[in-house]
Design a protein around this motif. Sequence first.
Motif, PDB file in Angstrom:
ATOM      1  N   GLY A 278     -10.250 -10.814  21.601  1.00 22.88           N
ATOM      2  CA  GLY A 278     -10.152 -12.245  21.898  1.00 22.88           C
ATOM      3  C   GLY A 278     -10.724 -13.125  20.794  1.00 22.88           C
ATOM      4  O   GLY A 278     -11.036 -14.300  21.025  1.00 22.88           O
ATOM      5  N   ILE A 279     -10.828 -12.554  19.566  1.00 22.43           N
ATOM      6  CA  ILE A 279     -11.451 -13.306  18.466  1.00 22.43           C
ATOM      7  C   ILE A 279     -10.397 -14.091  17.667  1.00 22.43           C
ATOM      8  O   ILE A 279      -9.469 -13.494  17.107  1.00 22.43           O
ATOM      9  CB  ILE A 279     -12.209 -12.345  17.524  1.00 22.43           C
ATOM     10  CG1 ILE A 279     -13.363 -11.696  18.292  1.00 22.43           C
ATOM     11  CG2 ILE A 279     -12.701 -13.046  16.269  1.00 22.43           C
ATOM     12  CD1 ILE A 279     -14.133 -10.665  17.501  1.00 22.43           C
ATOM     13  N   PRO A 280     -10.514 -15.419  17.617  1.00 19.95           N
ATOM     14  CA  PRO A 280      -9.548 -16.185  16.823  1.00 19.95           C
ATOM     15  C   PRO A 280      -9.818 -16.034  15.325  1.00 19.95           C
ATOM     16  O   PRO A 280     -10.849 -15.481  14.924  1.00 19.95           O
ATOM     17  CB  PRO A 280      -9.796 -17.619  17.281  1.00 19.95           C
ATOM     18  CG  PRO A 280     -11.204 -17.633  17.764  1.00 19.95           C
ATOM     19  CD  PRO A 280     -11.515 -16.263  18.268  1.00 19.95           C
ATOM     20  N   LEU A 281      -8.901 -16.543  14.528  1.00 16.89           N
ATOM     21  CA  LEU A 281      -9.018 -16.386  13.069  1.00 16.89           C
ATOM     22  C   LEU A 281     -10.038 -17.392  12.518  1.00 16.89           C
ATOM     23  O   LEU A 281      -9.720 -18.553  12.270  1.00 16.89           O
ATOM     24  CB  LEU A 281      -7.638 -16.596  12.424  1.00 16.89           C
ATOM     25  CG  LEU A 281      -7.532 -16.402  10.918  1.00 16.89           C
ATOM     26  CD1 LEU A 281      -8.161 -15.104  10.464  1.00 16.89           C
ATOM     27  CD2 LEU A 281      -6.086 -16.457  10.489  1.00 16.89           C
ATOM     28  N   ILE A 282     -11.275 -16.942  12.325  1.00 19.03           N
ATOM     29  CA  ILE A 282     -12.314 -17.835  11.794  1.00 19.03           C
ATOM     30  C   ILE A 282     -12.915 -17.316  10.498  1.00 19.03           C
ATOM     31  O   ILE A 282     -13.777 -17.960   9.912  1.00 19.03           O
ATOM     32  CB  ILE A 282     -13.461 -18.065  12.803  1.00 19.03           C
ATOM     33  CG1 ILE A 282     -14.180 -16.737  13.114  1.00 19.03           C
ATOM     34  CG2 ILE A 282     -12.970 -18.736  14.078  1.00 19.03           C
ATOM     35  CD1 ILE A 282     -15.651 -16.928  13.330  1.00 19.03           C
ATOM     36  N   GLU A 283     -12.499 -16.143  10.053  1.00 17.76           N
ATOM     37  CA  GLU A 283     -13.003 -15.630   8.771  1.00 17.76           C
ATOM     38  C   GLU A 283     -11.978 -14.700   8.161  1.00 17.76           C
ATOM     39  O   GLU A 283     -11.044 -14.257   8.839  1.00 17.76           O
ATOM     40  CB  GLU A 283     -14.343 -14.912   8.954  1.00 17.76           C
ATOM     41  CG  GLU A 283     -14.270 -13.669   9.802  1.00 17.76           C
ATOM     42  CD  GLU A 283     -15.617 -12.980   9.969  1.00 17.76           C
ATOM     43  OE1 GLU A 283     -16.654 -13.578   9.637  1.00 17.76           O
ATOM     44  OE2 GLU A 283     -15.621 -11.834  10.462  1.00 17.76           O
ATOM     45  N   ARG A 284     -12.141 -14.411   6.872  1.00 18.19           N
ATOM     46  CA  ARG A 284     -11.226 -13.510   6.200  1.00 18.19           C
ATOM     47  C   ARG A 284     -11.946 -12.852   5.018  1.00 18.19           C
ATOM     48  O   ARG A 284     -13.006 -13.328   4.594  1.00 18.19           O
ATOM     49  CB  ARG A 284      -9.974 -14.241   5.709  1.00 18.19           C
ATOM     50  CG  ARG A 284     -10.227 -15.334   4.689  1.00 18.19           C
ATOM     51  CD  ARG A 284      -8.978 -15.578   3.882  1.00 18.19           C
ATOM     52  NE  ARG A 284      -8.584 -14.367   3.203  1.00 18.19           N
ATOM     53  CZ  ARG A 284      -7.313 -13.927   3.108  1.00 18.19           C
ATOM     54  NH1 ARG A 284      -6.338 -14.618   3.625  1.00 18.19           N
ATOM     55  NH2 ARG A 284      -7.034 -12.784   2.472  1.00 18.19           N
ATOM     56  N   ILE A 285     -11.344 -11.800   4.495  1.00 15.22           N
ATOM     57  CA  ILE A 285     -11.928 -11.171   3.307  1.00 15.22           C
ATOM     58  C   ILE A 285     -11.389 -11.910   2.076  1.00 15.22           C
ATOM     59  O   ILE A 285     -10.186 -12.162   1.967  1.00 15.22           O
ATOM     60  CB  ILE A 285     -11.567  -9.675   3.228  1.00 15.22           C
ATOM     61  CG1 ILE A 285     -12.072  -8.948   4.479  1.00 15.22           C
ATOM     62  CG2 ILE A 285     -12.171  -9.044   1.964  1.00 15.22           C
ATOM     63  CD1 ILE A 285     -11.634  -7.495   4.571  1.00 15.22           C
ATOM     64  N   VAL A 286     -12.302 -12.277   1.189  1.00 23.62           N
ATOM     65  CA  VAL A 286     -11.938 -12.991  -0.040  1.00 23.62           C
ATOM     66  C   VAL A 286     -12.497 -12.212  -1.233  1.00 23.62           C
ATOM     67  O   VAL A 286     -13.663 -11.808  -1.213  1.00 23.62           O
ATOM     68  CB  VAL A 286     -12.544 -14.418  -0.048  1.00 23.62           C
ATOM     69  CG1 VAL A 286     -12.171 -15.167  -1.327  1.00 23.62           C
ATOM     70  CG2 VAL A 286     -12.098 -15.217   1.174  1.00 23.62           C
ATOM     71  N   THR A 287     -11.678 -11.996  -2.246  1.00 27.04           N
ATOM     72  CA  THR A 287     -12.166 -11.409  -3.497  1.00 27.04           C
ATOM     73  C   THR A 287     -12.670 -12.551  -4.374  1.00 27.04           C
ATOM     74  O   THR A 287     -11.911 -13.481  -4.674  1.00 27.04           O
ATOM     75  CB  THR A 287     -11.030 -10.674  -4.252  1.00 27.04           C
ATOM     76  OG1 THR A 287     -10.473  -9.690  -3.392  1.00 27.04           O
ATOM     77  CG2 THR A 287     -11.541 -10.023  -5.526  1.00 27.04           C
ATOM     78  N   VAL A 288     -13.944 -12.492  -4.751  1.00 25.43           N
ATOM     79  CA  VAL A 288     -14.491 -13.504  -5.664  1.00 25.43           C
ATOM     80  C   VAL A 288     -14.687 -12.780  -6.988  1.00 25.43           C
ATOM     81  O   VAL A 288     -15.446 -11.805  -7.061  1.00 25.43           O
ATOM     82  CB  VAL A 288     -15.826 -14.068  -5.141  1.00 25.43           C
ATOM     83  CG1 VAL A 288     -16.303 -15.204  -6.038  1.00 25.43           C
ATOM     84  CG2 VAL A 288     -15.675 -14.554  -3.704  1.00 25.43           C
ATOM     85  N   THR A 289     -13.982 -13.200  -8.001  1.00 24.44           N
ATOM     86  CA  THR A 289     -13.913 -12.363  -9.202  1.00 24.44           C
ATOM     87  C   THR A 289     -13.698 -13.148 -10.493  1.00 24.44           C
ATOM     88  O   THR A 289     -13.624 -14.375 -10.488  1.00 24.44           O
ATOM     89  CB  THR A 289     -12.787 -11.312  -8.989  1.00 24.44           C
ATOM     90  OG1 THR A 289     -12.809 -10.378 -10.064  1.00 24.44           O
ATOM     91  CG2 THR A 289     -11.419 -11.968  -8.915  1.00 24.44           C
ATOM     92  N   GLY A 290     -13.588 -12.414 -11.583  1.00 25.52           N
ATOM     93  CA  GLY A 290     -13.381 -13.015 -12.898  1.00 25.52           C
ATOM     94  C   GLY A 290     -14.620 -12.850 -13.762  1.00 25.52           C
ATOM     95  O   GLY A 290     -15.721 -12.628 -13.260  1.00 25.52           O
ATOM     96  N   GLN A 291     -14.403 -12.988 -15.067  1.00 27.96           N
ATOM     97  CA  GLN A 291     -15.506 -12.824 -16.015  1.00 27.96           C
ATOM     98  C   GLN A 291     -16.473 -14.011 -15.948  1.00 27.96           C
ATOM     99  O   GLN A 291     -17.552 -13.963 -16.527  1.00 27.96           O
ATOM    100  CB  GLN A 291     -14.953 -12.659 -17.438  1.00 27.96           C
ATOM    101  CG  GLN A 291     -14.420 -11.249 -17.731  1.00 27.96           C
ATOM    102  CD  GLN A 291     -13.072 -10.932 -17.075  1.00 27.96           C
ATOM    103  OE1 GLN A 291     -12.426 -11.808 -16.502  1.00 27.96           O
ATOM    104  NE2 GLN A 291     -12.642  -9.686 -17.142  1.00 27.96           N
TER     105      GLN A 291
END
Length: 439
Positions: A278-291
């Motif tokens: 019953g969990i709504p979409l409130i978070e997600r996986i994000v790649t934080v990247t770069g030099q």
Amino acid sequence: MWTIAGEGIHPIHEKRLTSSVTVGDLRLPGKVVIPLSQHIGAPSEPLVRIGDSVRKYQKIGEAKGFISASVHASISGKVIAIGKFPHPSGNQSHSIVIESDGKDEPMEGLTEHPDYLSLDPKELKDIIVNAGIVGMGGATFPTHVKLNPPKEKKIDTVLLNGAECEPYLTADDRLMVEMPREVVEGMKILMHIMGVKEGHIGIEDDKPGAIEAMRKAASGTGIHISVLEKKYPQGAEKQLIKSILGREVPSGGLPMDIGVVAQNVGTAAAVYNAVRYGIPLIERIVTVTGQGIQRPGNFRVRIGTLLEHVITECGGLVGEPGKILFGGPMMGIAQYTLYVPVLKGTSGILVIPKEDVLLEDFTACIRCGRCVQACPIRLLPNMYSVLAEAGKPKDAEKYYVLDCIECGCCTYVCPSRRPIVHQIRYIKAEMRKAKNKVA
Ligand code: SF4
Ligand code: SF4
């Protein structure tokens, strides 16, 4: 091994920066800015007022119409503003600002369904609508719309996109490695809704961990794991369908025209969490990247978290940034402020140092044909570029410019550094304007 029909490209993909970094959590943000429009379609309508107290998971924006999606509070706290705030698209967007109370208190009474595959498809679709789920690969099309094709479209296959061909990004890879069961169970729910027996999950061959984990999780389910050649844009929806199923989406058409419903692996996991817990979409996986970032990684990020908070949590910037993109280097959108929020479709944040950003101007087209060769849709990018420069956007219509998926392969290979994708976007915007005038 499957692959795309057009040439495509093999860009430097730099996934090593984060591909083996386990998904971590960020500290709770002090506030979140939740745009009412994070999806294709009509913005949702606010259900709260300034001064209201809200809990995590509470619905704060109601979908307006069929092609729309609801939004939910990603933290508990107080609504301190409702108005226009910077949006990653580059525009200002109506948003609800919540100041955290530091408690992260969830809403009570979430409905769980341990026996989810016994539910009626209509009931499952209602749960997905209420959870505000949209395509999490970046397209952000409301998921329930794809699950409700017109009666005359007979769907026989569900396809999950785990290709993640965009350089630098590894969020889907880590999701499949660490949470394969969520993806497979989500896929089973989608197949149950559509009443189909055939399911495929496409993964590029540079993700051996994900392939192994998904094969194990899918074992005995009848869901096929299709290994694809590493090539950009292997993960573009139409290319994926052609590679795996050998079917071609007609010009101007949709996957449902050829019996396919395609979703991203992140969307499948979100469907599972909504239906099972019953969990709504409130978070997600994000790649934080770069030099340009101190501590690259993959993080579970609350929707509405500001870019500034994410960067601080990742140890800050390395020197002066040249560009910060939401998304990857091929299709990402450059940001002009650190006060933009992470959205449901934000798969990555890429920080490119100043010294790596090319500032040279573009030169004339030398008709080398490289862009034509690279185009996965077999279009004529050189033609669009020249017509845009000549101020004749209307003439591009007869060369099927609307079939362009804006993958950026043409821009990447052009020796004259012509901004072909920008020119194509300009052409499309002019065509939209002309159409609206006639209407
Ligand atoms: S951006 Fe459009 S024209 Fe350019 S390669 Fe991709 S699909 Fe072809
Ligand atoms: S790659 Fe660039 S220079 Fe070559 S044909 Fe295409 S637009 Fe012209």
